[in-house]
Design a protein around this motif. Structure first.
Motif, mmCIF file in Angstrom:
data_model
loop_
_atom_site.group_PDB
_atom_site.id
_atom_site.type_symbol
_atom_site.label_atom_id
_atom_site.label_comp_id
_atom_site.label_asym_id
_atom_site.label_seq_id
_atom_site.Cartn_x
_atom_site.Cartn_y
_atom_site.Cartn_z
ATOM 1 N N ILE A 169 0.464 -1.045 -0.049
ATOM 2 C CA ILE A 169 -0.242 -0.395 -0.479
ATOM 3 C C ILE A 169 0.790 1.226 -0.218
ATOM 4 O O ILE A 169 1.797 1.259 0.629
ATOM 5 N N GLY A 227 -2.329 -0.953 -3.843
ATOM 6 C CA GLY A 227 -3.427 0.338 -3.270
ATOM 7 C C GLY A 227 -2.639 1.346 -3.213
ATOM 8 O O GLY A 227 -1.455 1.297 -2.619
ATOM 9 N N CYS A 256 -3.155 4.709 -0.553
ATOM 10 C CA CYS A 256 -4.165 5.393 0.666
ATOM 11 C C CYS A 256 -3.478 6.789 0.692
ATOM 12 O O CYS A 256 -2.120 7.275 0.888
ATOM 13 N N ASN A 307 -7.597 0.171 -6.999
ATOM 14 C CA ASN A 307 -7.653 0.282 -5.470
ATOM 15 C C ASN A 307 -7.016 1.060 -4.883
ATOM 16 O O ASN A 307 -5.769 1.353 -4.513
ATOM 17 N N ILE A 318 -8.159 4.191 -1.700
ATOM 18 C CA ILE A 318 -8.898 4.903 0.010
ATOM 19 C C ILE A 318 -8.200 6.208 0.012
ATOM 20 O O ILE A 318 -7.081 6.411 0.073
ATOM 21 N N ARG A 363 -12.571 0.983 8.165
ATOM 22 C CA ARG A 363 -12.625 0.849 7.043
ATOM 23 C C ARG A 363 -11.065 0.715 6.310
ATOM 24 O O ARG A 363 -10.988 0.159 5.349
ATOM 25 N N LEU A 364 -9.971 1.297 7.380
ATOM 26 C CA LEU A 364 -8.643 0.878 6.555
ATOM 27 C C LEU A 364 -8.000 -0.377 6.509
ATOM 28 O O LEU A 364 -7.219 -1.123 5.978
ATOM 29 N N ARG A 377 -10.410 -2.866 6.582
ATOM 30 C CA ARG A 377 -10.824 -4.375 5.388
ATOM 31 C C ARG A 377 -10.542 -3.544 4.115
ATOM 32 O O ARG A 377 -10.062 -4.405 3.070
ATOM 33 N N PHE A 378 -9.701 -2.698 4.190
ATOM 34 C CA PHE A 378 -8.582 -2.065 2.643
ATOM 35 C C PHE A 378 -7.319 -2.979 2.566
ATOM 36 O O PHE A 378 -7.286 -3.581 1.292
ATOM 37 N N TYR A 379 -6.595 -3.474 3.842
ATOM 38 C CA TYR A 379 -5.763 -4.042 3.594
ATOM 39 C C TYR A 379 -6.810 -5.512 3.255
ATOM 40 O O TYR A 379 -5.897 -6.390 2.673
ATOM 41 N N ARG A 402 -8.675 -6.467 1.394
ATOM 42 C CA ARG A 402 -8.983 -6.777 -0.051
ATOM 43 C C ARG A 402 -8.263 -6.771 -0.690
ATOM 44 O O ARG A 402 -8.114 -7.016 -1.423
#
Length: 548
Positions: free
Chosen positions: A266, A301, A303, A323, A325, A530-531, A533-535, A537
């Motif tokens: 990320i 991803g 961030c 991808n 966030i 929320r972060l 869940r991003f990891y 995914r």
């Protein structure tokens, strides 16, 4: 036998009519039609100089119009035709060099350095005393050298790259573990790490530059690394849910991680985003923008702390990483404001890095003098940016600021303190000043400055607002100003320094002391899942991508 040799009087009449038609069409703006008409005559009668002169003049007029609309490839084609028809055309070499340079600059900004180098070298061969082209040559050479630094240069680095690829294919990952990679520690990474820890995650730091505080104070296991390749080597010994790589504008580690990818990577830019202008030919370290752009587009991803990346995609017309966030500078629960004295005394805090001691001192004098004269107490917490300053420069900056504070009883300069302690102390103040932001970035084109300040968000804005402070800043910080005005109070520094500005500031501070409700959306604990869940995914997508 040519038409002219067969019947000269007919050709002379045709030439006269052609030139009259060419003049009529040019006057009506039909330059392209005039050019086509003249080309047909030249093909039939190559021995008529007047026709060739008319055609080259028409082509030059075309080239100028194309250049003015940034259609450099077409302008270059027109000038090359002139070069073939009439090599001695006045100012031809100078015009060719200028168009070649501009076309080269365009390729450079798109990251196509080989094409940029070929065109720029041709420009210099036509006009050796061309300062801008010489500067671009140096930029391209520097870019080439530094891009090579991100490629494995020896057997050891190639072996590290192989190990990284093997680690990426390993599906047995510790879902509780997050590895945070920082060339330079910043408050953003520490805030996210503490929130992850509260949510049950095990966070480990890999870092290169020693911070301005003790590593033992941060409360996490932290492993130092020597350089980007050493960081990647260390990363291959872990199997975390994700590698969260923080980039502080000048970052070789980030691009090495994106290319090596020892696991789900990320990318998180936590500073100015030079990739807003790919190539950054105005910057001697232009490769930085290319590194960041590549890291953003090729990482698993992204961030985002603000909207700089979105602005870059819009300006440069490329697709952003899908991808992504948005995770701005949220704050911690400990920053909730506590009661402050209901008196007329004003206490102002200024925090930030010092990269330009001379410029900082000028801002100190320009902004603080009227405030000091109005009786406002000011505390400056400066953090020397060791990436850009020598130790001597750091000491000189401190000494000069201290000299200033010794002449003003209300101004106190403090050495840097750990971010969490500073955040705790700032709740005792009334105003927070964003000091180290300039209205313009030295050497940057105007549109870069405009979009950076419009899309960038200072992390101190949320900290100041949550602590109940009135935020003072420059009007160029449009996004920061929007957030501050929506959730608290913001005043432009130029308005405070204008006649009546100090009284207005005092009135706004009095109103701010009655505000005690901070929206839950400001606190990082409200968003950290929320972060996470991003990891998850991104991590789930990596094995699928490898097998596909």
């Amino acid at each position: 036998m040519s038409l002219a040799e067969d019947n000269p009087p007919v050709m002379e009449r045709a030439l006269a009519l052609a030139l009259l038609e060419k003049i009529r069409m040019q006057q009506q703006g039909h330059v392209d039609t005039a050019e086509l008409f003249l080309r047909q005559i030249v093909e039939s009668c190559p021995d008529f100089p007047d026709v060739i002169d008319a055609l080259t003049n028409c082509l030059y007029q075309q080239a100028v119009a194309l250049f003015q609309t940034a259609r450099y490839a077409e302008a270059l084609s027109a000038l090359r035709d002139i070069q073939t028809l009439r090599p001695a055309f006045p100012e031809l070499n100078k015009s060719l060099a200028l168009v070649l340079y501009q076309h080269s600059l365009l390729f450079s900004n798109e990251g196509q350095m080989l094409k940029a180098e070929l065109l720029n070298e041709e420009a210099l061969s036509l006009q050796p005393d061309f300062p801008a082209a010489t500067q671009l040559r140096q930029h391209i050479a520097a870019h080439s050298r530094h891009i090579r630094r991100a490629e494995p240069q020896n057997p050891e680095e190639r072996e590290i790259m192989v190990l990284a690829q093997r680690a990426r294919m390993d599906r047995n990952r510790d879902t509780k573990q997050i590895i945070m990679v920082c060339e330079t520690f910043r408050a953003r990474a520490l805030k996210i790490a503490r929130a992850l820890k509260k949510a049950g995650k095990d966070v480990i730091f890999l870092y290169q530059n020693e911070p301005n505080f003790l590593i033992t104070d941060i409360g996490f296991h932290a492993v130092p690394y020597k350089d980007a390749w050493d960081a990647l080597r260390l990363a291959t010994t872990f199997r975390p849910a994700a590698f969260h790589v923080f980039s502080s504008a000048i970052d070789l580690t980030a691009i090495v991680f994106v290319r090596g990818k020892p696991g789900p990577v990320i990318f998180d830019y936590q500073d100015i985003f030079p990739g807003l202008v790919p190539g950054n030919a105005w910057n001697s370290r232009g490769y930085i923008g290319d590194w960041q752009t590549q890291a953003l587009n090729e990482s698993d991803g992204v961030c985002c702390q603000d909207l700089q990346y979105r602005a870059a995609a819009r300006i440069n017309k490329w697709e952003p990483n899908k991808n992504m966030i948005w995770f701005p500078h949220y704050v911690e629960e400990s920053l909730r404001p506590h009661p402050r004295p209901q008196d007329d005394a004003l206490r102002l805090i200024s925090t930030g890095y010092i990269q330009d001691p001379e410029g900082t001192l000028k801002k100190v004098e320009g902004i603080f003098r009227p405030l000091v004269e109005a009786g406002i107490n000011i505390d400056i917490f400066v953090t020397p940016d060791k990436r850009h300053l020598t130790q001597t420069q750091v000491e000189d900056a401190h000494r000069n600021l201290l000299d200033l504070s010794n002449t003003r009883t209300q101004v106190k300069v403090h050495t840097c303190v750990p971010p969490d302690i500073l955040q705790e102390r700032q709740r005792d103040y009334d105003c927070g000043l964003i000091l180290n932001v300039d209205p313009e970035i030295k050497g940057a084109p105007p549109y870069y400055t405009q979009h950076y300040f419009s899309a960038g968000l200072s992390g101190r804005v949320a900290d100041f607002l949550t602590s109940g402070l009135v935020v003072l800043g420059t009007p160029e910080l449009k996004m920061s100003r929007f957030i501050a005005r929506r959730y608290g109070y913001w005043l432009d520094t130029q308005d405070v320094l204008a006649p009546g500005g100090i009284e207005r500031l005092k009135e706004v501070v009095r109103r701010s002391k009655t505000v005690s409700s901070i929206p839950p959306s400001f606190f990082i604990d409200h968003h950290i899942h929320r972060l996470i869940r991003f990891y998850e995914r991104i991590g789930a997508a990596v094995p699928a991508a490898m097998s596909g």
